[in-house]
Write an enzyme that holds these catalytic residues in place. Structure first.
Site: not given
Ligand code: NDP
Length: 541
Positions: A248, A282
């Site tokens: 997502e 999002c």
């Molecule tokens: P990120 O992609 O930065 O992070 C998402 C999660 O992935 C966090 O828990 C992060 O940890 C973790 N993560 C980071 N690197 C890795 C890795 N290499 N392997 C596995 N997990 C990892 O997104 P954001 O948290 O900044 O969220 C914003 C984004 O989420 C926007 O693009 C938004 O559009 C999207 N989003 C999509 C939704 C949907 O339903 N389609 C709903 C809500 C948001 P850490 O925070 O510690 O880096």
């Protein structure tokens, strides 16, 4: 319950373990300290989850519904406390925190009470060739699901995976965003109050590497919500072990405004869709395509609403800070690019992007290849473009690489336009409503990812389909034996001809849009009543 505790793991803060501070983005204050879980901790959490998975699956639909109902009660009774943690870690106003929790609770209720109906065993037709078989299908839990979540809706978003995975009979290990570890911890602690002796939902806190460790830890599926870039990394990691994933990811959702739309309602919805949660949604509205006949009036109305909203910490502030400091650079870059390339800020602009807060910004005349139109901005900014008609609006919407949600304001053409938009979800005469309807699937296409959470599809996403056949009686024609004779093979050929041999002779029917068919029916009905009719003319398109 405190925000400084963590998962029911053996990994407590303190000692030599590295820790992670959770910060209030509005003030910079530290509001919690959490351990950074490493590879071994994550694997241990997954092992505990696996040990509990059999018990949880064996509890059956009724038992699980009972547990999830109790959990829902705990969350609801403590809602104010949960909203405090959300407010502290994201900076969003309490009312917004409450709204996302309310929607999450609704999903939890739906998932728990509909799992049996959607996933339970049901008989299906065995067809004619194997008529002696009783056939059934049911959807079995996968085992342990890893959920990786973002910070923008730290309750609602992960709950869309957690509630459905649990209701389907899986246990869950959840890695919340490094910005909202307290919220994740709160959720896990609250379920542990209901079921203290089993590890149904554990939280592993830390940075991206903790999430990466979860992908490698042998879970049966990863449900990832976050940016497209991280989604690709998650998918690559999961490919190593053929672990299935739901992605997502981000969006660049468009709102289309037709010439016959209720403009007040459209502007109101556009403002909320673009600026609520400081644009960190999002499926938020990031671009608007407006019919040329109503464009100027719409911009006026939207500007009025944008001026009435401000970001801050005072009681009148409708939006809070940018939760992730790094996102400020993205917003600044997109606004600057739009303005440098001929765009105009009707409200806000470069000076609206501060150190922690971004004030609502409405941009017009922005070229379609500007980053402000092509990339996810994730801030309280929106571009508005004049279009010739809704065909052009559809074309421009579909030209984007994302395909999460969309919205249309129109008096008549909603269903037709919705079908033509290449997005996973569309709201007609509202924005983002699809996210709050538990019966609807949530998810996107293209760079917005794949797989679905919410609704029946969301329940099935965390299962595997189990097909079973049972021989009811000895078939006169046994197909699965080496004793089959040439005579029996020719009986099969005769049967086939009878069943399918004429299928190719059927004429191919042209596909027609539903509106055209309805239009024809109306015309025919009109003709039947002796009214003037245009039915001899080609159907309008
Ligand atoms: P990120 O992609 O930065 O992070 C998402 C999660 O992935 C966090 O828990 C992060 O940890 C973790 N993560 C980071 N690197 C890795 C890795 N290499 N392997 C596995 N997990 C990892 O997104 P954001 O948290 O900044 O969220 C914003 C984004 O989420 C926007 O693009 C938004 O559009 C999207 N989003 C999509 C939704 C949907 O339903 N389609 C709903 C809500 C948001 P850490 O925070 O510690 O880096």
């Amino acid at each position: 319950m405190t925000t400084t505790t963590t998962a029911p793991s053996d990994a407590a803060p303190g000692g030599d373990r590295p820790t992670l501070e959770s910060i209030n983005p509005a003030t910079g204050d530290v509001v919690g300290v959490h351990p950074v879980h490493e590879e071994a901790d994550v694997r241990a959490a997954v092992a505990r989850a696996r040990a509990s998975a059999e018990w949880w699956a064996g509890l059956g639909f009724d038992g699980r519904r009972e547990v999830l109902t109790q959990w829902r009660g705990v969350i609801t009774r403590r809602l104010a406390q949960l909203c405090d943690v959300v407010h502290q870690e994201t900076g969003k106003p309490h009312g917004d925190a409450q709204l996302e929790c309310a929607l999450a609770i609704d999903h939890l209720a739906w998932a728990g009470s509909h799992a049996e109906k959607v996933l339970g065993r049901r008989r299906v037709s065995p067809g004619l060739m194997l008529a002696n078989q009783a056939a059934s299908v049911e959807y079995r839990p996968l085992g342990v699901v890893g959920v990786i979540g973002p910070w923008n809706y730290p309750v609602f978003t992960p709950m869309g995976s957690i509630a459905y995975a649990l209701a389907a009979g899986n246990t869950v290990v959840f890695k919340p965003s490094e910005l909202t570890p307290g919220v994740g911890t709160w959720l896990a602690d609250s379920l542990r109050e209901v079921v203290p002796d089993h590890d149904l939902l554990q939280v592993v806190t830390g940075y991206g590497e903790t999430g990466a460790a979860l992908c490698r830890a042998g879970v049966d599926k990863v449900a990832f919500t976050g940016s497209t870039a991280t989604g690709k990394r998650v998918m690559a990691a999961c490919a190593e072990t053929l672990t299935p994933v739901v992605i997502e990811a981000g969006g660049k959702d468009a709102l289309l405004v037709d010439e016959d739309a209720d403009l007040e309602a459209a502007a109101d919805a556009a403002a909320w869709g673009a600026f609520a949660n400081a644009g960190q949604t999002c499926a938020g509205v990031e671009r608007v395509y407006v019919h040329e006949r109503v464009h100027d009036r719409f911009v006026e109305l939207l500007a009025e609403r944008a001026r009435a909203v401000h970001a801050g910490t005072d009681v009148d502030a409708k939006i809070g800070p940018m939760t992730m400091p790094g996102q400020l650079d993205v917003v600044r870059r997109h606004v600057a690019d739009a303005l440098a390339r001929g765009g105009r800020a009707v409200v806000g602009g470069n000076e609206a992007v501060g150190d922690r807060f971004v004030q609502p910004t409405v941009l017009v005349d922005v070229p379609e290849d500007s980053e402000a139109v092509t990339e996810e901005t994730f801030g309280p900014t929106v571009t508005v473009r004049r279009v010739r008609d809704m065909d052009e609006a559809v074309e421009l919407t579909n030209a984007g690489k994302y395909g999460l949600g969309s919205a249309i304001f129109t008096a008549k053409r909603g269903e037709d336009l919705a079908r033509r938009l290449r997005t996973g979800m569309t709201s007609i005469n509202s924005v983002i409503s699809f996210a709050g309807v538990p019966t609807l699937p949530f998810g996107g296409v293209g760079d917005s990812g794949f797989g679905r959470i919410h609704g029946p599809d969301g329940l099935r996403e965390f299962t595997y389909a189990k097909a079973v056949t049972r021989t009811r009686f000895k078939a006169p024609l046994n197909l699965t034996t080496f004793d089959r004779t040439p005579e029996q093979d020719s009986t099969v050929a005769t049967l086939l001809l009878a069943l399918h041999g004429h299928a190719t002779q059927l004429p191919k029917l042209p596909r027609r849009p539903l509106e055209t068919i309805r239009g024809r029916r109306r015309e025919q009905a009109g003709a039947g009543r002796g009214q003037a009719t245009r039915s001899s003319q080609p159907a309008a398109r």
